[in-house]
Design an enzyme around this catalytic site. Sequence first.
Site, PDB file in Angstrom:
ATOM      1  N   HIS A   1       3.364  10.211  -1.806  1.00 10.81           N
ATOM      2  CA  HIS A   1       3.097  10.513  -0.373  1.00 10.81           C
ATOM      3  C   HIS A   1       4.463  10.272   0.361  1.00 10.81           C
ATOM      4  O   HIS A   1       5.375   9.495   0.255  1.00 10.81           O
ATOM      5  CB  HIS A   1       2.381   9.332   0.218  1.00 10.81           C
ATOM      6  CG  HIS A   1       0.790   9.553   0.275  1.00 10.81           C
ATOM      7  ND1 HIS A   1      -0.213   9.001   1.116  1.00 10.81           N
ATOM      8  CD2 HIS A   1       0.089  10.135  -0.512  1.00 10.81           C
ATOM      9  CE1 HIS A   1      -1.264   9.333   0.679  1.00 10.81           C
ATOM     10  NE2 HIS A   1      -1.210  10.106  -0.401  1.00 10.81           N
TER      11      HIS A   1
ATOM     12  N   TYR B   1      -2.063   3.249   9.828  1.00 10.45           N
ATOM     13  CA  TYR B   1      -2.051   1.931  10.036  1.00 10.45           C
ATOM     14  C   TYR B   1      -2.448   1.969  11.780  1.00 10.45           C
ATOM     15  O   TYR B   1      -1.668   2.613  12.449  1.00 10.45           O
ATOM     16  CB  TYR B   1      -0.555   1.247  10.134  1.00 10.45           C
ATOM     17  CG  TYR B   1      -0.306   1.081   8.428  1.00 10.45           C
ATOM     18  CD1 TYR B   1       0.115   2.093   7.527  1.00 10.45           C
ATOM     19  CD2 TYR B   1      -0.352  -0.445   7.786  1.00 10.45           C
ATOM     20  CE1 TYR B   1       0.315   1.727   6.287  1.00 10.45           C
ATOM     21  CE2 TYR B   1      -0.109  -0.486   6.796  1.00 10.45           C
ATOM     22  CZ  TYR B   1       0.565   0.621   6.024  1.00 10.45           C
ATOM     23  OH  TYR B   1       0.629   0.311   4.711  1.00 10.45           O
TER      24      TYR B   1
ATOM     25  N   PRO C   1      -0.483  -8.329   3.470  1.00 13.55           N
ATOM     26  CA  PRO C   1      -0.391  -6.968   2.924  1.00 13.55           C
ATOM     27  C   PRO C   1       0.029  -5.933   3.846  1.00 13.55           C
ATOM     28  O   PRO C   1       0.223  -4.661   3.343  1.00 13.55           O
ATOM     29  CB  PRO C   1      -1.826  -6.721   2.167  1.00 13.55           C
ATOM     30  CG  PRO C   1      -2.578  -7.545   2.776  1.00 13.55           C
ATOM     31  CD  PRO C   1      -1.638  -8.786   3.615  1.00 13.55           C
TER      32      PRO C   1
ATOM     33  N   LYS D   1       3.784  -4.938   0.480  1.00  8.00           N
ATOM     34  CA  LYS D   1       4.971  -5.377  -0.325  1.00  8.00           C
ATOM     35  C   LYS D   1       4.800  -6.351  -1.547  1.00  8.00           C
ATOM     36  O   LYS D   1       5.689  -6.781  -2.170  1.00  8.00           O
ATOM     37  CB  LYS D   1       5.918  -6.119   0.699  1.00  8.00           C
ATOM     38  CG  LYS D   1       6.612  -5.643   1.574  1.00  8.00           C
ATOM     39  CD  LYS D   1       7.522  -4.503   0.915  1.00  8.00           C
ATOM     40  CE  LYS D   1       7.910  -3.106   1.703  1.00  8.00           C
ATOM     41  NZ  LYS D   1       8.064  -1.930   0.997  1.00  8.00           N
TER      42      LYS D   1
HETATM   43  P1  FAS Z   1      -1.212 -12.242 -10.044  1.00  3.92           P
HETATM   44  O1  FAS Z   1      -1.599 -13.525  -9.257  1.00  3.92           O
HETATM   45  O2  FAS Z   1      -1.463 -10.742 -10.054  1.00  3.92           O
HETATM   46  O3  FAS Z   1      -0.988 -12.750 -11.654  1.00  3.92           O
HETATM   47  C1  FAS Z   1      -0.916 -14.087 -12.116  1.00  3.92           C
HETATM   48  C2  FAS Z   1      -1.765 -14.205 -13.198  1.00  3.92           C
HETATM   49  O4  FAS Z   1      -1.500 -15.373 -13.895  1.00  3.92           O
HETATM   50  C3  FAS Z   1      -3.237 -13.839 -12.931  1.00  3.92           C
HETATM   51  O5  FAS Z   1      -3.739 -12.964 -13.995  1.00  3.92           O
HETATM   52  C4  FAS Z   1      -3.771 -15.396 -13.395  1.00  3.92           C
HETATM   53  O6  FAS Z   1      -5.123 -15.624 -13.980  1.00  3.92           O
HETATM   54  C5  FAS Z   1      -2.738 -16.012 -14.449  1.00  3.92           C
HETATM   55  N1  FAS Z   1      -2.667 -17.342 -14.416  1.00  3.92           N
HETATM   56  C6  FAS Z   1      -2.713 -18.329 -13.279  1.00  3.92           C
HETATM   57  N2  FAS Z   1      -2.475 -19.400 -13.773  1.00  3.92           N
HETATM   58  C7  FAS Z   1      -2.365 -19.407 -14.968  1.00  3.92           C
HETATM   59  C8  FAS Z   1      -2.087 -20.545 -15.869  1.00  3.92           C
HETATM   60  N3  FAS Z   1      -2.172 -21.751 -15.534  1.00  3.92           N
HETATM   61  N4  FAS Z   1      -1.878 -20.044 -17.099  1.00  3.92           N
HETATM   62  C9  FAS Z   1      -2.245 -18.735 -17.737  1.00  3.92           C
HETATM   63  N5  FAS Z   1      -2.161 -17.694 -16.617  1.00  3.92           N
HETATM   64  C10 FAS Z   1      -2.274 -17.976 -15.422  1.00  3.92           C
HETATM   65  N6  FAS Z   1      -0.141  -6.584  -2.544  1.00  3.92           N
HETATM   66  C11 FAS Z   1       0.185  -5.354  -1.936  1.00  3.92           C
HETATM   67  O7  FAS Z   1       1.041  -5.058  -2.198  1.00  3.92           O
HETATM   68  N7  FAS Z   1      -0.918  -4.532  -1.420  1.00  3.92           N
HETATM   69  C12 FAS Z   1      -2.060  -5.080  -1.385  1.00  3.92           C
HETATM   70  O8  FAS Z   1      -3.041  -4.655  -0.643  1.00  3.92           O
HETATM   71  C13 FAS Z   1      -2.409  -6.530  -1.655  1.00  3.92           C
HETATM   72  N8  FAS Z   1      -3.722  -6.951  -1.651  1.00  3.92           N
HETATM   73  C14 FAS Z   1      -4.091  -8.209  -1.898  1.00  3.92           C
HETATM   74  C15 FAS Z   1      -5.297  -8.796  -1.945  1.00  3.92           C
HETATM   75  C16 FAS Z   1      -5.614  -9.868  -2.336  1.00  3.92           C
HETATM   76  C17 FAS Z   1      -7.159 -10.622  -2.250  1.00  3.92           C
HETATM   77  C18 FAS Z   1      -4.657 -10.761  -3.125  1.00  3.92           C
HETATM   78  C19 FAS Z   1      -4.860 -12.081  -3.677  1.00  3.92           C
HETATM   79  C20 FAS Z   1      -3.451 -10.126  -3.348  1.00  3.92           C
HETATM   80  C21 FAS Z   1      -3.100  -8.879  -2.754  1.00  3.92           C
HETATM   81  N9  FAS Z   1      -1.772  -8.353  -2.870  1.00  3.92           N
HETATM   82  C22 FAS Z   1      -1.401  -7.158  -2.490  1.00  3.92           C
HETATM   83  C23 FAS Z   1      -0.885  -9.226  -3.441  1.00  3.92           C
HETATM   84  C24 FAS Z   1      -1.073  -8.961  -5.015  1.00  3.92           C
HETATM   85  O9  FAS Z   1      -1.082  -7.533  -5.436  1.00  3.92           O
HETATM   86  C25 FAS Z   1       0.201  -9.510  -5.799  1.00  3.92           C
HETATM   87  O10 FAS Z   1       1.446  -9.272  -5.114  1.00  3.92           O
HETATM   88  C26 FAS Z   1       0.434  -9.256  -7.250  1.00  3.92           C
HETATM   89  O11 FAS Z   1      -0.836  -9.314  -7.821  1.00  3.92           O
HETATM   90  C27 FAS Z   1       1.266 -10.196  -7.608  1.00  3.92           C
HETATM   91  O12 FAS Z   1       1.363  -9.945  -9.118  1.00  3.92           O
HETATM   92  P2  FAS Z   1       1.712 -11.418  -9.936  1.00  3.92           P
HETATM   93  O13 FAS Z   1       2.819 -12.071  -9.519  1.00  3.92           O
HETATM   94  O14 FAS Z   1       1.619 -10.982 -11.416  1.00  3.92           O
HETATM   95  O15 FAS Z   1       0.408 -12.506  -9.634  1.00  3.92           O
HETATM   96  C1  PHB Z   2      -4.196  -0.758  -0.261  1.00  4.33           C
HETATM   97  O1  PHB Z   2      -4.431   0.527  -0.528  1.00  4.33           O
HETATM   98  O2  PHB Z   2      -4.875  -1.729  -0.711  1.00  4.33           O
HETATM   99  C2  PHB Z   2      -3.155  -0.988   0.687  1.00  4.33           C
HETATM  100  C3  PHB Z   2      -1.998  -0.113   0.989  1.00  4.33           C
HETATM  101  C4  PHB Z   2      -1.317  -0.235   2.058  1.00  4.33           C
HETATM  102  C5  PHB Z   2      -1.235  -1.671   2.671  1.00  4.33           C
HETATM  103  C6  PHB Z   2      -1.931  -2.700   2.237  1.00  4.33           C
HETATM  104  C7  PHB Z   2      -3.192  -2.558   1.262  1.00  4.33           C
HETATM  105  O3  PHB Z   2      -0.170  -2.079   3.556  1.00  4.33           O
END
Ligand code: FAS
Ligand code: PHB
Length: 394
Positions: free
Chosen positions: A72, A201, A293, A297
């Site tokens: 994009h 947005y 979100p 980022k």
């Molecule tokens: P993660 O949380 O993805 O991964 C951590 C891993 O560690 C998990 O698999 C967990 O099971 C494991 N773990 C935890 N405790 C443990 C332990 N004691 N022992 C072993 N393993 C353990 N970011 C965006 O950029 N755009 C979005 O739209 C967006 N939407 C999101 C929506 C939700 C509901 C959430 C919660 C987050 C969202 N995020 C979004 C942010 C998300 O994408 C995170 O930035 C991303 O998953 C970060 O990755 P990790 O740091 O790997 O953490």
């Molecule tokens: C998504 O596609 O999940 C998304 C895209 C842009 C954002 C947040 C979430 O800023």
Amino acid sequence: MKTQVAIIGAGPSGLLLGQLLHKAGIRTLIIERQTPEYVLGRIRAGILESGTVELLREAGVAGRMEQEGLVHHGVEFIFDGQRIPVPLSELTGGKSVMVYGQTEVTRDLMQARDECGAPIIYGVSQVQINDAKSDRPSVEFEKEGERCRIECDFIAGCDGFHGISRKSIPREVLREYESVWPFGWLGLLADTPPVNPELIYAHHERGFVLCSQRSLTRSRYYLQVPLSDRIEAWSDDRFWDELKRRLPSDLAGRLVTGHSLEKSIAPLRSYVVEPMQYGRLFLVGDAAHIVPPTGAKGLNLAASDVNYLWRILSAYYRQGRSDLLASYSHLALNRVWKGERFSWFMTHLLHDFQEKSAFDRKMQEADRRYYLGSEAGLTTIAENYVGLPFENVG
Ligand code: FAS
Ligand code: PHB
């Protein structure tokens, strides 16, 4: 068990770090609390910054992304019914973003880990970090009732916001910064064609809207909702009706609705912990920081931390650069705080704040008019959205 880098967590942070270190000839062992199916079932991010795309290419896991991802070159904002294009590539000397879901990034990284045969253990529990301040740290965990121990040189805490890594650092060492937002995001995933070629947005008096996508046939939409809302109160029909009410009539008229594949409400939080390292324990991704979100980022800041940590550890093992170990937290935080700022800025710019004073709401409106009505304003949005450059390591 012995390894060079023990990685706690098999989300994007842990898997990407493991893949980059493996390619650099550095032995790693990943332990994960959940099953691979559970990890893949979490529907999260959708936008990859240009720097994240480059890092996935460097990790050798960009093949399917290049095939299926959507590049994009622009994004669209709407306020007061006015549609404002933000030509990202034009304003940033050609940079773009990649539309490719976090689920697919994680799937590609899991497959790469399986193919190279590097060890990953799922379904662990009772994880404990020992002697992080020594030069012989270790990680203990339980698997099927057996207590196991990993002797290692370094530990990467990639276990997300609710993991144990950050909590294993003495509280008096840490400085925490947090802001909790007074609303949530109701997200819906559907196999319907996106309402618009680019992401939208939109600020609306009824609440913020984001029209995103995963492919040309799969859409992702978000609505700002009160924190008191429960998902049970949101049928698919109610969601689609509300989305149409918050979009201009031409977009509402061409919106294709359908059955939700996933629907959930997520609270919004801004959070950073300093420092991001303690002895030979390094905090990575959501273990150290969370963003609303709105700026896309979260996943990209996790990749940013991985970018710094894998280069520092590679320089340690391959060039004996132990001096660089102490630079991780400073390098990572420099970019994390800029990502926090942009996410805070975008959330303030575009959401409806019921509790704001009349004056503050006028300031918010003036911000929208300035940033979305000037070349300087659009440029600052564009350069942050595609991703600021990484600093050099060493
Ligand atoms: P993660 O949380 O993805 O991964 C951590 C891993 O560690 C998990 O698999 C967990 O099971 C494991 N773990 C935890 N405790 C443990 C332990 N004691 N022992 C072993 N393993 C353990 N970011 C965006 O950029 N755009 C979005 O739209 C967006 N939407 C999101 C929506 C939700 C509901 C959430 C919660 C987050 C969202 N995020 C979004 C942010 C998300 O994408 C995170 O930035 C991303 O998953 C970060 O990755 P990790 O740091 O790997 O953490
Ligand atoms: C998504 O596609 O999940 C998304 C895209 C842009 C954002 C947040 C979430 O800023």
